[in-house]
Scaffold this motif. Sequence first.
Motif, PDB file in Angstrom:
ATOM      1  N   ILE B  89       0.840  -1.206   0.000  1.00  0.00           N
ATOM      2  CA  ILE B  89       0.000   0.000   0.000  1.00  0.00           C
ATOM      3  C   ILE B  89       0.873   1.253   0.000  1.00  0.00           C
ATOM      4  CG2 ILE B  89      -1.644   1.348   1.348  1.00  0.00           C
ATOM      5  CD1 ILE B  89      -2.831  -1.279   2.326  1.00  0.00           C
ATOM      6  N   SER B  92       2.292   1.888  -3.250  1.00  0.00           N
ATOM      7  CA  SER B  92       1.275   2.424  -4.150  1.00  0.00           C
ATOM      8  C   SER B  92       1.107   3.917  -3.936  1.00  0.00           C
ATOM      9  CB  SER B  92      -0.057   1.715  -3.895  1.00  0.00           C
ATOM     10  OG  SER B  92      -0.492   1.053  -5.039  1.00  0.00           O
ATOM     11  N   VAL B  96       1.602   7.042  -6.484  1.00  0.00           N
ATOM     12  CA  VAL B  96       0.643   8.121  -6.754  1.00  0.00           C
ATOM     13  C   VAL B  96       1.357   9.472  -6.675  1.00  0.00           C
ATOM     14  CG1 VAL B  96      -1.405   9.306  -5.870  1.00  0.00           C
ATOM     15  CG2 VAL B  96      -1.359   6.832  -5.954  1.00  0.00           C
ATOM     16  N   THR B 117       9.179   3.960  -4.363  1.00  0.00           N
ATOM     17  CA  THR B 117       8.307   2.882  -4.829  1.00  0.00           C
ATOM     18  C   THR B 117       9.113   1.615  -5.097  1.00  0.00           C
ATOM     19  OG1 THR B 117       6.983   4.574  -5.887  1.00  0.00           O
ATOM     20  CG2 THR B 117       6.533   2.307  -6.510  1.00  0.00           C
ATOM     21  N   GLY B 256       2.680   3.590 -13.483  1.00  0.00           N
ATOM     22  CA  GLY B 256       1.906   3.735 -12.250  1.00  0.00           C
ATOM     23  C   GLY B 256       0.657   2.881 -12.284  1.00  0.00           C
ATOM     24  N   TRP B 259       1.615  -0.590 -11.620  1.00  0.00           N
ATOM     25  CA  TRP B 259       1.986  -0.825 -10.231  1.00  0.00           C
ATOM     26  C   TRP B 259       0.757  -0.901  -9.332  1.00  0.00           C
ATOM     27  CZ3 TRP B 259       6.213  -2.807  -8.528  1.00  0.00           C
ATOM     28  CH2 TRP B 259       6.445  -2.818  -7.147  1.00  0.00           C
ATOM     29  N   HIS B 260      -0.219  -0.025  -9.578  1.00  0.00           N
ATOM     30  CA  HIS B 260      -1.451  -0.087  -8.786  1.00  0.00           C
ATOM     31  C   HIS B 260      -2.188  -1.383  -9.044  1.00  0.00           C
ATOM     32  CE1 HIS B 260      -0.671   3.860  -7.521  1.00  0.00           C
ATOM     33  NE2 HIS B 260      -0.962   4.447  -8.658  1.00  0.00           N
ATOM     34  N   ASP B 263      -0.914  -3.987  -6.873  1.00  0.00           N
ATOM     35  CA  ASP B 263      -1.512  -3.815  -5.555  1.00  0.00           C
ATOM     36  C   ASP B 263      -2.944  -4.345  -5.538  1.00  0.00           C
ATOM     37  OD1 ASP B 263      -1.763  -3.029  -2.978  1.00  0.00           O
ATOM     38  OD2 ASP B 263      -2.093  -0.908  -3.409  1.00  0.00           O
ATOM     39  N   LEU B 264      -3.664  -4.059  -6.621  1.00  0.00           N
ATOM     40  CA  LEU B 264      -5.060  -4.485  -6.742  1.00  0.00           C
ATOM     41  C   LEU B 264      -5.161  -6.011  -6.704  1.00  0.00           C
ATOM     42  CD1 LEU B 264      -7.998  -3.678  -7.475  1.00  0.00           C
ATOM     43  CD2 LEU B 264      -7.334  -3.859  -9.846  1.00  0.00           C
TER      44      LEU B 264
ATOM     45  N   ILE C  64      -8.628   1.585  -4.976  1.00  0.00           N
ATOM     46  CA  ILE C  64      -7.379   1.591  -5.755  1.00  0.00           C
ATOM     47  C   ILE C  64      -7.665   1.987  -7.199  1.00  0.00           C
ATOM     48  CG2 ILE C  64      -5.576   0.111  -6.719  1.00  0.00           C
ATOM     49  CD1 ILE C  64      -5.646  -1.437  -4.084  1.00  0.00           C
ATOM     50  N   PHE C  68      -6.403   5.731  -6.919  1.00  0.00           N
ATOM     51  CA  PHE C  68      -4.986   5.602  -7.265  1.00  0.00           C
ATOM     52  C   PHE C  68      -4.792   5.521  -8.771  1.00  0.00           C
ATOM     53  CE2 PHE C  68      -3.118   3.783  -3.078  1.00  0.00           C
ATOM     54  CZ  PHE C  68      -3.541   4.924  -2.437  1.00  0.00           C
ATOM     55  N   MET C  69      -5.659   4.786  -9.435  1.00  0.00           N
ATOM     56  CA  MET C  69      -5.491   4.641 -10.879  1.00  0.00           C
ATOM     57  C   MET C  69      -6.254   5.727 -11.632  1.00  0.00           C
ATOM     58  SD  MET C  69      -5.811   0.499 -11.016  1.00  0.00           S
ATOM     59  CE  MET C  69      -4.946   0.021 -12.493  1.00  0.00           C
TER      60      MET C  69
END
Lengths: 616, 276, 160
Positions: B89, B92, B96, B117, B256, B259-260, B263-264, C64, C68-69
């Motif tokens: 997290i 992430s 951002v 990151t 980005g 990368w998210h 995390d997802l 997220i 975030f996205m």
Amino acid sequence: MSVVQQKNKETDPLIRDLGHDDHFHAHHHGDKYQTNFLTTYIFSQDHKMIARQYLITGIVWAIVGALMSLVFRIQLAYPDADVSWLKPFLGKWITLGTGGVGRLDPEFYYALVTMHGTILVFFVLTAGLSGTFSNLLIPMQIGARDMASPFLNMLSYWFFFLSSLVMMYSLFVSTGPFSGGWTAYPPLSALPQASSGSGAGLTLWLVSLVLFVVSILLGGLNYITTVLNLRTQGMTMWRLPLTVWAFLVTAIIALLSFPVLASGFFLLIFDRSLGTSFYLSDIFINGQALDRIGGSPILFQHLFWFLGHPEVYIIILPAMGIVSEVMSVHARKPIFGYRAMVYSMLSIGFLSFIVWAHHMFMSGVNPFLSNFFVIFTLIIAVPSAVKVFNWLTTLYGGNLRLNTQMLFCIGFVSMFISGGLTGIFLGNSTIDIQQHDTYFVVAHFHVVMGVAAFFGMFAGVYNWFPKLFGRFMNDSLGKIHFWLTIIGAYAVFGPMHYIGLGGVPRRYYRFDNFDAFRDFDDLNQFITIAAIVTFFAQLLFVVNFFWSIWKGRKLTEKNPYGSNSLEWTTPVKTIHGNWPDKLPVVQRWAYDYGKDGKEFIQQHKPMAEGEEDSSH
Amino acid sequence: MMTTDQTQQTPVSNWEGGREPFKASYGKLMMWYFLLSDAFTFAGFLISYGALRFSSPTWPVPDFVFSSLPGGIHHKPLIFVTFMTFVLIVSSVTMVRAVQEGHRYNKKGVALWMTLTIVGGLIFLACQAWEWSTLMGKEHMTIHVNPFGTHIESGTYLDGDGHDVQKGDQFTAGKSYLIHKHGDEWAPLRYQTESGEIKQQQFGPKAFGALFFFITGFHGFHVFSGVVFLSIILVNVLSGIYANRKNHYEMVEKIGLYWHFVDLVWVFVFLVFYLL
Amino acid sequence: MAHINYEAAKRVAYRGFVILGVVTIVEVFIALLGKGYIVEGFHLSRPVMYLAMICLSLYKAYYIIFEFMHMRYELPGLVRSVLLPTILLIWVIIAFFYEGDTWFHWRKSVQEIPAEMQLARPAGNAGLIPVQSADSTEAQEAVPADSSRPAGQVQPGHTH
């Protein structure tokens, strides 16, 4: 010659006056992508060259795959014949018995069946069909300079080429190519000791197909983003030719279904190479229980067919798009029900994802769950029928030009109807109890997605050959090719329905041990002879194709068919960037044929005073 | 770049052609659709996990399996993996921030937050390496053998394992156990059920170990490739390539997104392996 | 792209950290509370616990994707084109889990076959006994307890 060059230089006045100047020349001093032989013909980033590469690779694969089918057809029809004459080609897979009588090795028979399926489904009808025409037509028909990412487009072809190389290599390993069926069901595929083809042959097969998935994803991402972002000014979605819609839907389906196949394959690779048990349970080898429990072979079938069913639409949708476009052009009529065509393609695309288990009615799927799959499957008949009726009504009252491509379009509709009807039989789980794994199934899918898709591909090749190679294919030879092919195809697959209804199972090496199937020996021989004739008819196409590349009648005008779509506004000799100066601006949809007394009105021609936009 | 077309009288929609209908560049669209298709890959794995779990009579309880901490601490369920989740997290959030600095064309800011990151990604990978090596080396769970089981009936132990279980200990149905190894030999304990039968501990479902290593490994592979891509782009940022580009730091935005997405995916991996 | 100002964007990022962190802690708390680690003897029923954890995870996923996205700031068309295809997975989940359950019941029914009709089971492993269903007398005759025949030959109903 000089006339052609002159015409080539002439800018279309409509594009000159109304076109959109995207400062093409300001960005491209010279041609940085095509500087030498290597970047022009081999590692080309030009969508037209990549289309040619896909097409020719596909043709090579088609010949290989078709030859394989001839070998196993000979085995089925004449199991006792001496095939020692094949020894120079197949080597140790022809075993010489007493008196020098050559026999096809049973193991290799299965390998041939498996490879025939894999090659035709993936390498010819997916890459060769969708790869060729998506690449050629998407940028040209939407008015784009090239794909969104020419580099990824090139990678897409080279991943396909690499995948082809690995598959080709697997044909020559000493244990033989994979022989467990193109569906690669475990445990035959999960246990290297299951058969000799399940060893190195399958490892290479899996590597090849994983590379193939990469190629498809790179291509698909490109097709989708190109259609979305790179349409020229005025090209709304409802003005797109149906080909582009078909390629778009195909790419979306491929993007969502191939990853799931990849997941299935990754788990299979683990089962094979690292000894996990995702797909294995309760296996006995020579009476010894195997210490591999807790998985389920049906899990693989679910993962496989979650791709496998959308895959048949990945194959047939581009053919449908090509047929819709070519048929409209050569019937000199707007396609009937343009929006209905689009919506039916979208709904076929959606439905293709929720019907996969109808391939598994008899392999252990829960019978209650089957009910839902039956219902969803039968619903597919609705959009398919919409499309068929639209093609028929497009033909009705048209001013038909019965050239080769038009004949193949009509042949496509014929094949699609014949094969579609038997699909309704097989979609019912109760009838499938009788019909599963018989030649009825083989005949069904060959007619509806094999021959029909090939017809769409032929129509496309005959029609756009001038855009690919600057020359026409020979029409007379093409017509002979058509008639031999359609008669041959029905002669091969018509009787196959009958012997399938008689219960003859597929994937058997020979039938003479079974009294029940002896009656069909004559028919089997008839099918084999028809298949051989049909194969040689395809050589007409191959000869025509390569002869026409160098010797065909030259294309001398930009728009030889009087077609509306934008690819026919590009110069006669295609160039990198497609249009020499400005991009055409689209003013109308692609199907203004026979409107207001004009035979055709090209898409970049402005609306006349008070003219109604037919696309609304 | 986009000149207005004089023939258009009606107000121009995004779909008229000659423009980007989603107001997103093709590169960003490609990344989104690639992630969509990658989501289907993971869905294929996780749904297979679900199907195999449904088909299995027992399934190890995650808070018994994942209960070790570095330094020989045991019986602290889920603490370590919660820490791993936090690492992801945090990385992430730093991503951002890197994207936001990119929007301000702040090269130093982008580089700083991207470096953080990458560090986050490396810490996560290190944690995963420790988790795997503990499971394999100490608890002997591999893709072939799963020593974590649950009792299907109540009973009394007839042996002790020298760790947690003493001879005569009582247990109830649903209680977890771990079969230990003595040297190279497995040492499953014997127990007496309430009906007086003498039985032996059984290995847990094999699929558990294989699925765990496979799916977390596949996710870890994504983290790893993410770290590699981030590093390449970090070098490009520092070299000033993006500052001169027409779309500036869009590449940072695209990586980005990737990368998210990692995390997802972890949200769901965490859910099915560690929580449910 | 239409953007909120820099300071507000920064706040979104840090708020995201807090939200995701708190939700994760709540999830772990529910898991531990539900299984009796926190309050001795207190358990939550499994459906409640699972539902709560699935909902919280979906919320995390939503956060997220949308914050975030930056999905929140994209056009609705892009949002739909990315998110709607995942609806296909609902039917996949239903079908696959239903199938998993079916395999479970089949395995259970297989285990109820008397021991003398079963093939030898793999040593040292729990659970599954590799024989076919019990209602075929052919299969019973064909498979003595110590049979050395491959399993493929004893499938009931395989009459060819």
